[in-house]
Design an enzyme around this catalytic site. Structure first.
Site, PDB file in Angstrom:
ATOM      1  N   ARG C 109       0.846  -1.199   0.000  1.00 27.38           N
ATOM      2  CA  ARG C 109       0.000   0.000   0.000  1.00 27.38           C
ATOM      3  C   ARG C 109       0.880   1.248   0.000  1.00 27.38           C
ATOM      4  NH1 ARG C 109      -2.417   0.374   6.238  1.00 27.38           N
ATOM      5  NH2 ARG C 109      -0.427  -0.031   7.272  1.00 27.38           N
ATOM      6  N   CYS C 113       3.839   8.507  -5.218  1.00 31.21           N
ATOM      7  CA  CYS C 113       4.716   9.628  -4.897  1.00 31.21           C
ATOM      8  C   CYS C 113       3.846  10.871  -4.757  1.00 31.21           C
ATOM      9  CB  CYS C 113       5.724   9.787  -6.041  1.00 31.21           C
ATOM     10  SG  CYS C 113       6.734  11.265  -5.923  1.00 31.21           S
ATOM     11  N   GLU C 148      -3.264   7.380   6.960  1.00 32.54           N
ATOM     12  CA  GLU C 148      -1.922   7.329   7.559  1.00 32.54           C
ATOM     13  C   GLU C 148      -0.845   7.891   6.640  1.00 32.54           C
ATOM     14  OE1 GLU C 148      -1.494   3.219   8.650  1.00 32.54           O
ATOM     15  OE2 GLU C 148      -2.540   3.490  10.530  1.00 32.54           O
ATOM     16  N   GLU C 319      -7.853   4.483  15.275  1.00 34.78           N
ATOM     17  CA  GLU C 319      -7.506   3.068  15.387  1.00 34.78           C
ATOM     18  C   GLU C 319      -6.908   2.844  16.774  1.00 34.78           C
ATOM     19  OE1 GLU C 319      -5.058   1.717  12.133  1.00 34.78           O
ATOM     20  OE2 GLU C 319      -6.270   2.753  10.616  1.00 34.78           O
ATOM     21  N   GLN C 368      -2.999 -10.388   8.963  1.00 37.84           N
ATOM     22  CA  GLN C 368      -3.809 -11.475   9.515  1.00 37.84           C
ATOM     23  C   GLN C 368      -3.466 -11.792  10.959  1.00 37.84           C
ATOM     24  OE1 GLN C 368      -2.347 -15.634   8.085  1.00 37.84           O
ATOM     25  NE2 GLN C 368      -2.179 -14.258   6.338  1.00 37.84           N
ATOM     26  N   MET C 369      -2.306 -11.371  11.456  1.00 43.24           N
ATOM     27  CA  MET C 369      -1.960 -11.604  12.858  1.00 43.24           C
ATOM     28  C   MET C 369      -2.290 -10.381  13.716  1.00 43.24           C
ATOM     29  SD  MET C 369      -0.979 -14.720  12.821  1.00 43.24           S
ATOM     30  CE  MET C 369      -0.085 -15.108  14.340  1.00 43.24           C
ATOM     31  N   HIS C 370      -3.022  -9.424  13.163  1.00 45.47           N
ATOM     32  CA  HIS C 370      -3.432  -8.226  13.910  1.00 45.47           C
ATOM     33  C   HIS C 370      -4.789  -8.507  14.532  1.00 45.47           C
ATOM     34  CE1 HIS C 370      -4.570  -4.177  14.900  1.00 45.47           C
ATOM     35  NE2 HIS C 370      -3.496  -3.659  14.366  1.00 45.47           N
TER      36      HIS C 370
END
Lengths: 632, 632, 632
Positions: C109, C113, C148, C319, C368-370
């Site tokens: 992501r 520029c 972000e 978040e 996926q591990m979040h």
């Protein structure tokens, strides 16, 4: 050659950075402070020739005139370390290429590849323009070529120019490709070439390239520096009789300084004791903390002695640290007194002149946090009064000629390249090895001479050390047979031939010394092999065989120092206690407090206190950061 | 398949490095030392075919003849790891490309991209030329394909060839792009593709690429190694019945060795215990210091057991360290005795042959500091007499067949790739996890078998361990339902499906074992979660839920080891004490001094003393670096 | 401006990741858990417009409808952080280029520029499409621009677009090239330019480029972020009155958040306390171990206070970490209670809304591990019940308005860039300096406001601190002359002008405060300069002169804190004890156990226990990870 000068002080000045209205005052203040020399011009190309063939000489004429009339002797630098943007526009491929294949771009300095012949010619051309204009100017008493060759890792470039230059150099060295294939051992991994044009530079290979491939590329790269410099010296010689100087740096071994020095009259160097302590010295945290604001007590002396050899007796400090610098990881201020101590130490080691860098701290650009003798607002910085003190002390001191060394160490740039290409242990570094021995000699209070590997004689020393010399050159091999001086070879000395190949018989191959190194161990920092009687081997340990007598051995009875008929071989890198033991076999050490160092001139003994506290020697107190001298 | 051979010794020899006049003497000395095998040829392409289609066979004919007539069995290597310069001239795009996009250039070895099909064909072509000439040569008793696949990080290449190969591989695997988008979860960050041709390699992305993108690229890259090797084995099979071998390395997991091994007859590996200790082992400074000159006491055994599995029972050491090597950060010499101990340990673990690398230390090129059985000057190096001793001892020892393991561990290369792509904790490494468990089994004195994830049975073991297995394959899942052997899964086992996606229901999904891992913690080295009863969790900790009984828990009552009906799940990476506790639930440990290891054959028990001091076992002293055996 | 909302909770949801059949149930469960807000859409471009101009609105229409009807307020994100592959196909040069010259490729992501104007326009175009469709949708109560900014080091790009943009920006700033040469001090190393088109980006130079060259490029790069964002806010304003938000991150200083914030209504940030502890905080191992599962006790508060300033009073957590994350080096789970504590701390510092990221843990792709509020299998994750508890507690708590700070700190992004370009000491970091002071204020129990350098007033505080401010802006310089508030400047404050040049007179130049910094020392971590009366200087030490009164000095009598008429200058970076002494000159500290922090609202005092154990305050026990409040 110009006769030895009385000891003098100087500074580095950039008239182009300051309004012309203050030049005169600056010159007066320099003279009043007792300075004799002023170096100018080495970064001023864009002000001399802002566009091709458009010359602005008047400001430089004036600056030289103003400084000279004030009584200062001018060192004029060729500005070839900082080619202006238009030069790059003219030669877009003149940039060096880094090991990853990227151009090293414009925007700082030293943005040129030594192999780029059109730029080399352009550098010669501006040198000629300067020489023609100022070669007979009476205010100019010396010339400096370029500035700090090798700074910012600029000796080696992986450019197209370097590749084709290297191919030609190899063709000249080896004659035919078969000879190269054999010398390089290219059969090893089917690395054989059919033609010199197939040979690429030794970067970005899958795993390490051939060590001799690397070594030859470093030899070539060094030759390019020598050739680049020689273009300028040849031109300058045609226009001036003033001595020619280059200012070298600390712990730069990527080119052969003896080679460059052969075309010059004086070797000067840039002495930044506190920057070097932070930036380029292996030492314990405790050591770095103890000498935080003084610098390492041996690092400067080593380079004084080295560059005295490079200059064939004539040595200067072209840039002397006066306060905090900007470029080390951490930049503390010197203790009061160090700017004086460093100058006197340089003089004791034979420096003719010590120039503080720089006159006034620049308020702008990359070095704006680098201290000068003046603050940016023109007020006195602390080092100015110390310079003034030194200037006064010089007058009271008859010209001191540095003493011939009690002992000597041989220093060989090509060996540094060989072991860089083939370290065999992650912490094996040639400079570090030589410097560890040098430190031990200094701890023993010895005056040390550093000698090139082709020194014509080793006579007159208590001992000569030749650690890590890849190959003993023929001349030296002969001298070893005739000298009365005890010679201590090793570790690693003469274990290779000039192609970085293990010879048969295996080395060292020195007549009269029956020693062979057959197995070598590199040892991690956590490991040590202890010696009987004290001390330990670390970093490097050789299994040596032969009939020579054993003088030092490990607790497991493996020989470490052996010798016969005045020739010795040391088969290990030792710790301080170990090196001290070796040295005490040959010399009687002075008793000195830790952190104090000594150097003799022909008439005086100088004591330097690098400690952050005072010490007492023979009943004399030396204050913190103090220096004292006594008639011999 | 060739029947099991008596244990034999051998060496690696490079006739092309030496004058032909000494080949005969070398061969005689090999035979006299008790060596039976000699490997040759694997780097000699430039001497066999210095220019395209210009063959120089005579020297190789002679070498084979001389060695064979002396009584040696020859292993002939295909020289495809070192294509000569002309091959690169022919295929300028054959070089691998590194992750930064730079070509990995000529000048060392392994300078080819496994995805480059023309080079693969060229490698096949030279293999065919060799096979046609020597396939029926009676002196050649085995063939080696290429050399050390994966050495110098050469499995993965980011070349154009790799990109298009990967795209085709993906198209074949997923069929249509929608299936790939779904399997990869590309919706996540709008990473969806319209066509396979849009998929780039997973390097140089802004932040980490999809883990399955990485995993699939590693699967693809591994397949390319298998395919590259298979071109050669297919050709060789057409010309010879001799066994085909590849020599693998230590701790290389970038390709599926079981996949490559399936096309070969024997798995050999290159055992450098001291190099590996320095270069690729996580261990404390104290551990590395203690085993400095012996190597880690489990690292070799692990690979013996692994490659015995890769070779479906047939395992060799193709390169055995005989003295200091050149390539590790630090390279100490082995203690006297280790060259013998390592050989006997290999035999005890089932090695048929141990070849010392190399016969004579080369005086030139990259490996000139790598010891051999002879020094460069042809004198005996220390390992030669140890080899001779082993050769004599072999004669006195009836052919020992290594025992079936008491316990087994499952090893899965694809899981190594999965966790490389998705470590989740900076120090999570699949090999390290498996090896930590292996070490605990060895500390307990167990004979260990290593099994592939598709092992047809787990019967006959006291316990089988399957740590870190990304997904339990279907076959194994069935076996878990039927075997009587206690199976210990986890940590991290079966928590993903084959697309590296978390399944629903969340894993592990093993019938009869009610366990779910819902939360995972990776733990910095400074942190530990202590267990009730001793030991601690580190690196990795899972929050497991379910009805299985708890056998070990933390002091906060979180379950760590749970199980039911012979199936167990371990939800943490443990320290030594912790792993020891787990293992002692299933096996009764031998009592042994620290640093001693044991391995049984069908008839004998061997004890290996890796300590730098002697030890006593059952009243028998084993000297430093010693090995003893007793009849069972 | 929208009036202050009651405190609310929310979550981040990705309908495009889940089967439409579960959206309704998800919405219901959110509402039942007490959540009010749901953010969607910010990564969904490839599902909205999978091919150019091919729009799939129906799923998004439905998702908004389902969420909205369930009673949730929707925050709709523009999807410009994740342009689909077809956008890159359309603009192949839109990728950012890294400092080594490599494109930062598609596959994750933020692959754009900021200087690429066609992409900026494309981002505006999709924003307009969204705004036109949903600008008046009643379920949408706020918009988020992009996502972000600056994540993954994406502010700076070395692309061609950036180079030409930078050249234009410089031309606009300096007018003519002579002015730039002068401002940059380009005479220094002949770096002068003839034309703006000659100026390259400050990467890959031989040694460091001019610091002002770097600073101006960072200013330019920051301006590009502001401009990129403004394109979207300008469009959105034309279609909606809902507040506009961007979600910033922790310790990102590469762009001027005040600049971006000026075009928005609310500043939200992404609070990952445990990830930040592992990933971006200088702290001792002991500190990191103590707060392993809680996060640093000041890091969140600092950002709450900072972003409250950026949002001109309106601040959200967009978040909030609910469990282990995937992206830090190590990712432990929070202690039970932390998901509640963090939310309450945010509210106490003025957050209007706290959104947990994310609703359900994704089973696929990079994160996926979040953890989420739900496990991937839709079961409740631990944080869900804590969110429910907070939702209930909010109802019982009258809307708390955060108190005005007792003290303030000025925060200036441009100073961070200046010292990044010119650190002078390897560990000098602007954020770290400011944060060290902030921590000391928090240890003293102070409510802190963070102010921009152009704050209109400093009145009403016990003290205002302005460490490391490169230049005092004109407005602030005036305020210093009039405010009654004690102001503590330094270290390093006002020692440069806006061109990062040392002014004459040397700074700081503040009327009424006779202080000059003439010499600066950067100090390695091993060194300290002790203070009389306790505490020590580290990292940075200035030699200050002038007539101001000395309040703190070193044991060598060098002044450290000086002042006159309410203006103070601190000439060093201090340790905790030192900073505590400085602060206690101006405020009376609360007594609190270590690891406890306090924050007041207008009506209540909140106590937060970050310790892994309970504590007692004023007779009240706060459990592990607990929060309590008392009416003031």
């Amino acid at each position: 050659m110009t006769p030895i000068q009385p000891r003098t002080l100087g500074t580095c000045y950039y008239p182009e950075h300051w309004d012309r209205s203050i030049w005169e005052d600056d010159a007066q203040r320099m003279v009043e402070a007792g300075l004799s020399w002023v170096r100018i011009g080495e970064f001023a190309w864009s002000r001399i020739e802002p566009r091709e063939s458009e010359f602005h000489w008047d400001w430089l004429d004036d600056a030289i005139e103003i400084l000279g009339r004030a009584g200062l002797k001018v060192v004029l630098g060729t500005p070839t370390a900082t080619p202006p943007k238009w030069v790059l526009n003219k030669y877009p491929d003149m940039l060096a290429i880094d090991a990853q294949g990227q151009p090293r771009k414009f925007g700082s300095r030293r943005h040129y590849c030594f192999s780029h012949l059109p730029y080399r010619a352009e550098a010669g051309r501006i040198t000629r323009d300067l020489a023609e204009r100022y070669g007979s100017n009476n205010f100019i008493h010396a010339w400096q070529t370029d500035n700090e060759y090798g700074c910012h890792d600029t000796v080696v470039s992986y450019s197209d120019a370097a590749r084709s230059g290297f191919q030609n150099w190899l063709a000249a060295r080896y004659g035919d490709i078969t000879a190269l294939n054999k010398a390089w051992g290219n059969v090893f991994w089917s690395m054989e070439y059919d033609d010199f044009s197939e040979i690429d530079l030794p970067n970005l290979t899958v795993t390490e390239p051939g060590h001799i491939h690397q070594l030859d590329f470093m030899r070539y790269s060094s030759d390019m520096v020598v050739a680049f410099n020689k273009v300028q010296t040849d031109i300058l010689r045609g226009h001036t009789d003033a001595p020619l100087i280059h200012n070298y740096m600390g712990r730069i071994v990527e080119f052969d300084h003896f080679g460059v020095g052969a075309d010059l009259d004086i070797a000067s160097w840039d002495s930044y004791p506190i920057g070097f302590l932070s930036d380029r010295l292996e030492a314990s945290d405790a050591h770095k903390q103890h000498f935080l604001r003084q610098g390492d007590p041996d690092f400067q002396a080593f380079h004084h002695d080295l560059y005295r050899a490079v200059g064939r007796g004539r040595m200067w400090i072209m840039e002397q640290q006066p306060g905090p610098v900007n470029w080390a990881p951490y930049n503390p201020a010197p203790l009061d007194g160090m700017a004086r101590l460093w100058a006197w130490e340089a003089f004791a080691h034979g420096a003719e002149t010590v120039c503080y860098f720089r006159w006034r701290q620049a308020p702008f650009a990359q070095e704006q946090m680098h201290a000068g003798l003046l603050h940016p607002d023109s007020t006195d910085a602390p080092a100015l009064s110390e310079a003034r003190q030194v200037a006064n002390e010089i007058k009271a001191m008859p010209d001191p000629k540095t003493a011939k060394g009690d002992v000597a160490i041989i220093f060989d740039y090509a060996s540094a390249w060989a072991w860089f290409a083939q370290p065999q242990g992650a912490d094996f570094d040639y400079f570090r090895l030589v410097f560890d021995m040098y430190r031990a000699l200094r701890r023993a209070g010895q005056n040390v001479d550093i000698l090139p590997p082709d020194a014509p004689s080793l006579d007159g020393y208590s001992a000569v050390f030749a650690p890590g010399l890849m190959t003993i050159p023929d001349g030296l091999r002969k001298i070893l047979q005739s000298t009365e001086t005890p010679i201590i070879l090793g570790p690693r000395t003469d274990t290779k031939d000039i192609n970085l190949t293990i010879p048969t018989p295996m080395g060292p191959n020195v007549e009269g010394l029956d020693v062979t190194v057959r197995i070598t161990e590199s040892i991690p920092p956590t490991a040590k092999f202890d010696l009987k009687g004290g001390g330990t081997a670390r970093h490097w340990f050789e299994h040596i065989t032969g009939d020579a007598e054993t003088y030092i051995e490990t607790i497991d009875n493996q020989p470490v120092l052996v010798g016969s008929s005045g020739l010795f071989y040391l088969g290990a890198w030792l710790d301080e206690a170990g090196f001290d033991r070796v040295i005490q076999m040959f010399v009687t050490p002075h008793k000195m407090p830790a952190g104090v160092r000594v150097r003799d001139t022909d008439t005086h003994r100088f004591w330097f206190n690098y400690n952050p506290h005072s010490v007492t020697i023979d009943g004399n107190e030396i204050p913190t950061a103090g220096v004292i001298w006594q008639k011999l």
